[in-house]
Design an enzyme around this catalytic site. Structure first.
Site, PDB file in Angstrom:
ATOM      1  N   ASP A   1     -46.448   4.366   1.318  1.00 57.12           N
ATOM      2  CA  ASP A   1     -46.649   3.292   2.461  1.00 57.12           C
ATOM      3  C   ASP A   1     -48.225   3.141   2.848  1.00 57.12           C
ATOM      4  O   ASP A   1     -48.982   4.146   2.519  1.00 57.12           O
ATOM      5  CB  ASP A   1     -46.099   3.640   3.682  1.00 57.12           C
ATOM      6  CG  ASP A   1     -45.934   2.644   5.080  1.00 57.12           C
ATOM      7  OD1 ASP A   1     -46.289   1.383   4.792  1.00 57.12           O
ATOM      8  OD2 ASP A   1     -46.059   3.196   6.203  1.00 57.12           O
ATOM      9  N   SER A   2     -48.604   2.302   3.466  1.00 57.07           N
ATOM     10  CA  SER A   2     -49.939   2.237   4.018  1.00 57.07           C
ATOM     11  C   SER A   2     -50.426   3.216   4.801  1.00 57.07           C
ATOM     12  O   SER A   2     -51.481   3.510   4.984  1.00 57.07           O
ATOM     13  CB  SER A   2     -50.300   0.814   4.690  1.00 57.07           C
ATOM     14  OG  SER A   2     -49.226   0.607   5.609  1.00 57.07           O
TER      15      SER A   2
ATOM     16  N   CYS B   1     -43.028   0.024   2.349  1.00 60.09           N
ATOM     17  CA  CYS B   1     -44.088  -0.819   3.044  1.00 60.09           C
ATOM     18  C   CYS B   1     -43.672  -2.256   2.728  1.00 60.09           C
ATOM     19  O   CYS B   1     -43.594  -2.898   1.698  1.00 60.09           O
ATOM     20  CB  CYS B   1     -45.411  -0.616   2.500  1.00 60.09           C
ATOM     21  SG  CYS B   1     -46.762  -1.589   3.246  1.00 60.09           S
TER      22      CYS B   1
ATOM     23  N   GLU C   1     -48.369   3.156  16.189  1.00 59.46           N
ATOM     24  CA  GLU C   1     -49.570   4.112  15.569  1.00 59.46           C
ATOM     25  C   GLU C   1     -49.708   5.009  16.862  1.00 59.46           C
ATOM     26  O   GLU C   1     -50.278   6.278  16.963  1.00 59.46           O
ATOM     27  CB  GLU C   1     -50.626   3.521  15.107  1.00 59.46           C
ATOM     28  CG  GLU C   1     -50.304   2.937  13.664  1.00 59.46           C
ATOM     29  CD  GLU C   1     -50.416   4.106  12.703  1.00 59.46           C
ATOM     30  OE1 GLU C   1     -51.517   5.021  12.752  1.00 59.46           O
ATOM     31  OE2 GLU C   1     -49.714   3.971  11.562  1.00 59.46           O
TER      32      GLU C   1
ATOM     33  N   CYS D   1     -41.282  -4.607   9.146  1.00 58.60           N
ATOM     34  CA  CYS D   1     -42.387  -3.789   8.766  1.00 58.60           C
ATOM     35  C   CYS D   1     -41.808  -2.366   9.290  1.00 58.60           C
ATOM     36  O   CYS D   1     -41.056  -2.095  10.018  1.00 58.60           O
ATOM     37  CB  CYS D   1     -43.505  -4.191  10.088  1.00 58.60           C
ATOM     38  SG  CYS D   1     -44.905  -2.952  10.132  1.00 58.60           S
TER      39      CYS D   1
ATOM     40  N   HIS E   1     -43.176   0.105  10.546  1.00 62.75           N
ATOM     41  CA  HIS E   1     -43.606   0.589  11.744  1.00 62.75           C
ATOM     42  C   HIS E   1     -42.752   0.457  12.875  1.00 62.75           C
ATOM     43  O   HIS E   1     -42.466   1.075  13.761  1.00 62.75           O
ATOM     44  CB  HIS E   1     -44.957   0.194  12.166  1.00 62.75           C
ATOM     45  CG  HIS E   1     -46.046   1.100  11.656  1.00 62.75           C
ATOM     46  ND1 HIS E   1     -46.487   0.913  10.337  1.00 62.75           N
ATOM     47  CD2 HIS E   1     -47.124   1.803  11.949  1.00 62.75           C
ATOM     48  CE1 HIS E   1     -47.373   1.623   9.860  1.00 62.75           C
ATOM     49  NE2 HIS E   1     -47.814   2.322  10.933  1.00 62.75           N
TER      50      HIS E   1
HETATM   51  N1  DGL Z   1     -46.372  -0.539   6.564  1.00 62.72           N
HETATM   52  C1  DGL Z   1     -46.872  -1.870   6.889  1.00 62.72           C
HETATM   53  C2  DGL Z   1     -45.781  -2.776   6.393  1.00 62.72           C
HETATM   54  O1  DGL Z   1     -44.607  -2.247   6.502  1.00 62.72           O
HETATM   55  C3  DGL Z   1     -47.354  -2.062   8.097  1.00 62.72           C
HETATM   56  C4  DGL Z   1     -48.650  -1.464   8.454  1.00 62.72           C
HETATM   57  C5  DGL Z   1     -49.793  -2.235   7.857  1.00 62.72           C
HETATM   58  O2  DGL Z   1     -50.129  -3.332   8.044  1.00 62.72           O
HETATM   59  O3  DGL Z   1     -50.378  -1.509   6.978  1.00 62.72           O
HETATM   60  O4  DGL Z   1     -45.777  -3.984   6.514  1.00 62.72           O
END
Ligand code: DGL
Length: 282
Positions: free
Chosen positions: A24-25, A87, A167, A199, A201
């Site tokens: 993931d990011s 992600c 976050e 997303c 998050h």
């Molecule tokens: N993990 C990203 C997603 O699921 C969200 C956070 C980001 O923008 O990096 O889209």
């Protein structure tokens, strides 16, 4: 000949012991990792959060694809038997590039499973997708839902501020409620049947979103459906680990082990220390 067959069996066993790579990011993908751990407790896992370059959701597709392929290469270097792109943004932008890069390592994204879960929950329904700018910009859920349910209606809403709330650990309380309410007011043309957490998050905000939304709206997150797809893919490829011992977990991040541990612990639902997190360069 018997020896050769024995070696082939050994090699397969060694291959099945390899971890599943999850990427993931940042820390949001830990919600997917947790679901995989619950569904497949004996599998070894290695998680990479590209915390140095978070957020991906506001970047251009060219940058997102470059970041995602670099992160996948790092996991490939560790030796993995499958890759989960936990992600939504990277799944929306880079799934095809990642599949081309990973040769015969299966690559599983989160958007297909998320769309399938929503369609399953409310066939022919009205779906509201909350996601990042990049995911919304590509209409990723609209396309994935149309493939599964052509009569479904889809509205997508970019909600960048929800990433920051998650976050920051401010997923509950008045501020979170007010921001969620504002996004829902902006998005909702007609009352939807589902709200899709597009997303990784956003599962942390699930209770707040459910609280602000009407009671009969189903809030859908892709974590458990993705875990189900991971299980199916491993079974189809005869890749399940053959062991009763609990799988091991390695956590990698590109920046900020202390922050990763603090915020990541909330996503994983257990306390983490910075010593649990290895810093890597991509
Ligand atoms: N993990 C990203 C997603 O699921 C969200 C956070 C980001 O923008 O990096 O889209």
């Amino acid at each position: 000949m018997a020896k050769l067959r024995h070696n082939a069996g050994m090699n397969r066993e060694i291959h099945c012991d390899l971890p599943i790579g999850v990427f993931d990011s940042g820390v949001g993908g830990l919600t997917v990792l947790k679901a995989i751990q619950e569904a497949l407790p004996n599998e070894n896992l290695v998680y990479l959060g590209d915390t140095a370059r978070l957020p991906y959701g506001t970047k251009s597709p060219v940058s997102i694809e470059r970041y995602a392929t670099q992160a996948a290469a790092k996991l490939q270097e560790q030796g993995i038997k499958a890759l989960v792109v936990a992600c939504n943004t990277a799944s929306a932008v880079a799934l095809a590039a990642l599949r081309a890069q990973m040769d015969d390592v299966p690559v599983i994204g989160v958007i297909g499973p998320g769309a399938a879960a929503a369609v399953e929950a409310r066939p022919a329904g009205k779906h509201l997708v909350l996601a990042t700018e990049a995911t919304v910009g590509l209409g990723a859920y609209r396309i994935a839902i149309a493939e599964r349910d052509p009569v479904a209606e889809v509205r997508e809403q970019a909600c960048e501020m929800l990433v920051s709330l998650a976050e920051e650990g401010w997923s509950n309380g008045e501020i979170a409620r007010a921001i969620v309410r504002r996004y829902l007011d902006e998005a909702t043309v007609a009352v939807p049947d589902t709200i899709i957490l597009g997303c990784t998050h956003f599962p942390l905000l699930k209770d707040t979103i459910q609280d602000v939304a009407d009671d009969d709206i189903v809030v859908v997150d892709s974590a458990s459906t993705t875990a189900r797809v991971v299980r199916e893919v491993l079974e189809r490829g005869a890749l399940r680990r053959n062991s009763d011992s609990p799988g091991l977990l390695r956590l990698l991040a590109t920046d900020g082990a202390t922050r990763f541990a603090r915020v990541g612990g909330q996503f994983l639902g257990r306390e983490l220390s910075h010593r649990d997190v290895e810093l890597v360069d991509l």
